[in-house]
Motif scaffolding. Structure first.
Motif, PDB file in Angstrom:
ATOM      1  N   ARG A  50      -8.076  -6.802  16.140  1.00  0.00           N
ATOM      2  CA  ARG A  50      -7.254  -7.525  15.155  1.00  0.00           C
ATOM      3  C   ARG A  50      -6.127  -8.298  15.827  1.00  0.00           C
TER       4      ARG A  50
ATOM      5  N   HIS B  30      -3.331  -6.113   9.152  1.00  0.00           N
ATOM      6  CA  HIS B  30      -4.160  -5.839   7.987  1.00  0.00           C
ATOM      7  C   HIS B  30      -4.762  -4.451   8.139  1.00  0.00           C
TER       8      HIS B  30
ATOM      9  N   THR C 107      -4.924   1.832   2.653  1.00  0.00           N
ATOM     10  CA  THR C 107      -5.642   0.815   1.870  1.00  0.00           C
ATOM     11  C   THR C 107      -5.374   0.899   0.361  1.00  0.00           C
TER      12      THR C 107
ATOM     13  N   THR D   4       0.860  -1.173   0.000  1.00  0.00           N
ATOM     14  CA  THR D   4       0.000   0.000   0.000  1.00  0.00           C
ATOM     15  C   THR D   4       0.904   1.233   0.000  1.00  0.00           C
TER      16      THR D   4
ATOM     17  N   HIS E 123      -7.338  -1.378   8.259  1.00  0.00           N
ATOM     18  CA  HIS E 123      -8.728  -1.313   8.676  1.00  0.00           C
ATOM     19  C   HIS E 123      -9.450  -0.173   7.958  1.00  0.00           C
TER      20      HIS E 123
ATOM     21  N   TRP F 164      -3.939   2.204  11.569  1.00  0.00           N
ATOM     22  CA  TRP F 164      -2.976   1.341  10.894  1.00  0.00           C
ATOM     23  C   TRP F 164      -1.762   1.121  11.783  1.00  0.00           C
TER      24      TRP F 164
ATOM     25  N   ASP G 237      -5.961 -12.088  15.148  1.00  0.00           N
ATOM     26  CA  ASP G 237      -4.919 -12.511  14.197  1.00  0.00           C
ATOM     27  C   ASP G 237      -3.664 -13.028  14.901  1.00  0.00           C
TER      28      ASP G 237
END
Ligand code: FES
Length: 243
Positions: free
Chosen positions: A161, A49, A70, A27, A51, A44, A165
């Motif tokens: 997360r 990942h 993103t 990104t 959001h 972030w 994760d």
């Protein structure tokens, strides 16, 4: 599309006139961060990942607004971040975050280590601008080692997360929408002390604000000597915080 194909090979784009190299699948945020640059961000974190919810990282890509965390990098993109328009937008987003919760920096144990506070400082936010909501929110002190103060939660979902994760636990989730959205704890009582969360979990350490704090460590480092007291957030390595 050609955008997709570009994103799968390395290349170079321009950020505020500076060339930034990127790798396949990067990104804009990842490439800029690796190059030592800084785009303001709250939801972030390197290693997570994206959001895409806080919008602090809004940049202009070829003239269109997008979230740097993103949007995939592609060759030849013209990315603008450090402009008056975007600085003003970010200040407004920060002011909204401050008035939506109860953020009293001078009495908060996270002061000096808080990404919301440090990002607001650097964005030149000097006051809330909007009227404070002063919402009624819960403080959950039921856990032996951790304190959960929802007054300070900005719904970045980094703990959600991290728990899912990295810890494989799903201790946290966000429930409700818009102004009713709030963090919930998955446990029989809904209290943190009753959940599977341990102080050693990634989820217990990832909070960028003072919503989830370790107990019994208050003021171990005095105010004035903390991370963002020493260096502005733009000069602090995001890799220090990566899981
Ligand atoms: Fe990109 Fe929050 S950091 S939307």
């Amino acid at each position: 599309t050609s955008h997709r194909i570009d994103a799968l090979s390395p290349g170079v784009f321009s950020l505020d006139g500076r060339d930034i190299e990127f790798g396949p699948g990067d990104t804009i945020m990842q490439a800029v961060t690796r190059a030592g640059g800084y785009i303001p961000h709250l939801c972030w974190m390197e290693g997570f990942h994206p959001h895409g919810s806080c919008r602090l990282c809004t940049v202009k890509v070829n003239g269109r607004m997008g979230a740097a965390c993103t949007v995939l990098a592609s060759t030849g993109q013209i990315v603008e971040s450090d402009t008056e328009e975007l600085r003003t937008l970010r200040r407004t987003l920060l002011q909204m975050l401050f008035v939506e919760g109860n953020h009293f920096c001078p009495s908060c144990e996270k002061s000096g280590n808080c990404r919301l506070q440090a990002t607001a400082y650097e964005a030149g936010m000097t006051g809330p601008h909007f009227e404070e909501f002063y919402p009624q929110r819960k403080v959950d002190a039921s856990h032996p080692d951790l304190l959960l103060d929802l007054n300070r939660c900005i719904l970045c979902e980094l703990c959600v997360r991290a728990s899912h994760d990295l810890d494989g636990k799903d201790v946290f989730a966000v429930s409700g929408h818009g102004i009713d959205a709030h963090l919930v704890v998955n446990s029989p009582s809904g209290l943190l002390g009753d959940s599977a969360l341990l102080a050693t979990d990634h989820a217990a350490k990832v909070c960028p604000v003072g919503a989830l704090l370790p107990k019994r460590q208050g003021f171990a480092v005095p105010i004035g000597k903390r991370k963002f007291d020493l260096k502005p957030i733009s000069a602090s390595s995001p890799f220090d915080e990566a899981p």
